[in-house]
Enzyme design. Structure first.
Site, PDB file in Angstrom:
ATOM      1  N   CYS A  48       0.869  -1.171   0.000  1.00  0.00           N
ATOM      2  CA  CYS A  48       0.000   0.000   0.000  1.00  0.00           C
ATOM      3  C   CYS A  48       0.908   1.223   0.000  1.00  0.00           C
ATOM      4  O   CYS A  48       1.754   1.365   0.887  1.00  0.00           O
ATOM      5  CB  CYS A  48      -0.850  -0.022   1.276  1.00  0.00           C
ATOM      6  SG  CYS A  48      -1.809   1.472   1.521  1.00  0.00           S
ATOM      7  N   CYS A  74      -1.351   3.666  -6.337  1.00  0.00           N
ATOM      8  CA  CYS A  74      -2.266   3.121  -5.341  1.00  0.00           C
ATOM      9  C   CYS A  74      -2.498   1.687  -5.769  1.00  0.00           C
ATOM     10  O   CYS A  74      -2.883   1.436  -6.925  1.00  0.00           O
ATOM     11  CB  CYS A  74      -3.587   3.876  -5.314  1.00  0.00           C
ATOM     12  SG  CYS A  74      -4.844   3.017  -4.319  1.00  0.00           S
TER      13      CYS A  74
END
Ligand code: DGL
Length: 272
Positions: A76, A189
């Site tokens: 992440c 992302c």
């Protein structure tokens, strides 16, 4: 101390890190994996860096206690930018691999000198991204495109959305970057990897879509090799475990994601 038979933990706020797990599992096919979708902390990208750091420190501590992993991959960008140095400081004996926007390969490839970065609201404003740009792309124009709403779209609606809906969801973001001259679009992302083909279709020929899956899997294998922690014999259970934080039963999409990535679960990581 960690040893070679310990599992590798991969975590994200949700399902964004699963494509990273898939790539890592292909490269490291003897290993066992545990994946955490931090549903209770989801989404990270709307929170402050401090808040994300606090959440990630908490989840990593729980995972370390329950699984004593030999390595943790923070799959992440938002969490890596905010919390990687904090989790390393909290668990100095453990190997951490973070996921940061792939500015370096994009800078090496751009011909127009314009790089687009599509990411969460928090990632695009995090000073960490400024430092990556200053270090790896000092001569380039880097355009930051926040697309927070795509995170929930992927997490909740991916399997129900038709191709037209997916393309419409990314179109505005990608056109803005291409119209500004970007010939590299960095998927910063992890959730947006599921929309990679849609992003490429809207961007058109001549635009590279850059992500860090291969780089992270490679880095993980190098770090484990350096520490003599690669498995020499295959793990008895290589199917991997899908964990979901919180007390509520798993919603339907999480069962689907577990099946698509051939993982056991979802099992719950209760936080109470
Ligand atoms: N998948 C995450 C990232 O790479 C975060 C998404 C979110 O929770 O906002 O940044």
């Amino acid at each position: 101390m960690p040893n070679e038979s310990d599992p590798i933990v991969i975590m994200d706020s949700g399902v964004g890190g699963l494509p990273y797990l898939e790539t890592a599992r292909k490269l490291l096919d003897k290993e066992s994996f545990v994946y955490l979708a931090d549903r209770a902390g989801f989404p990270y990208g709307t929170k402050s860096g401090d808040e994300v750091r606090r959440i990630v420190l908490d989840r990593v501590a729980r995972l370390v206690e329950r699984f004593s992993p030999k390595a943790v991959v923070i799959a992440c960008n938002t969490a890596s930018q905010a919390a990687l140095s904090a989790v390393r400081a909290a668990h100095p004996a453990l190997a951490f691999i973070g996921t940061v926007p792939a500015i370096k390969p994009a800078a090496a490839r751009t011909k127009t000198g314009v790089i687009g970065v599509i990411a969460t609201a928090q990632t695009v404003r995090d000073p960490y991204l400024d430092s990556l740009v200053a270090r790896f792309a000092p001569g380039a124009i880097v355009i930051r495109e926040p697309a927070q709403e795509l995170v929930a779209f992927v997490e909740r609606r991916l399997f129900d959305a038709a191709i037209e809906e997916r393309r419409a969801a990314v179109a505005g973001h990608i056109r803005r970057l291409v119209d500004a001259g970007a010939d590299q679009i960095v998927i910063a992302c992890t959730h947006f990897l599921y929309l990679r083909d849609d992003i490429a279709a809207i961007a058109g020929a001549g635009v590279d879509i850059v992500d860090s899956r291969g780089g992270i899997a490679h880095r993980l294998s190098v770090v484990l090799a350096e520490r003599a922690l690669l498995r020499t014999a295959a793990a008895p259970d290589r199917r991997g475990l899908f964990l979901l934080s919180g007390d509520e039963p798993a919603e339907a999409p999480y069962h689907r994601f577990a099946g698509e990535f051939d993982l056991r679960g979802p099992e719950l990581l209760t936080l109470s």
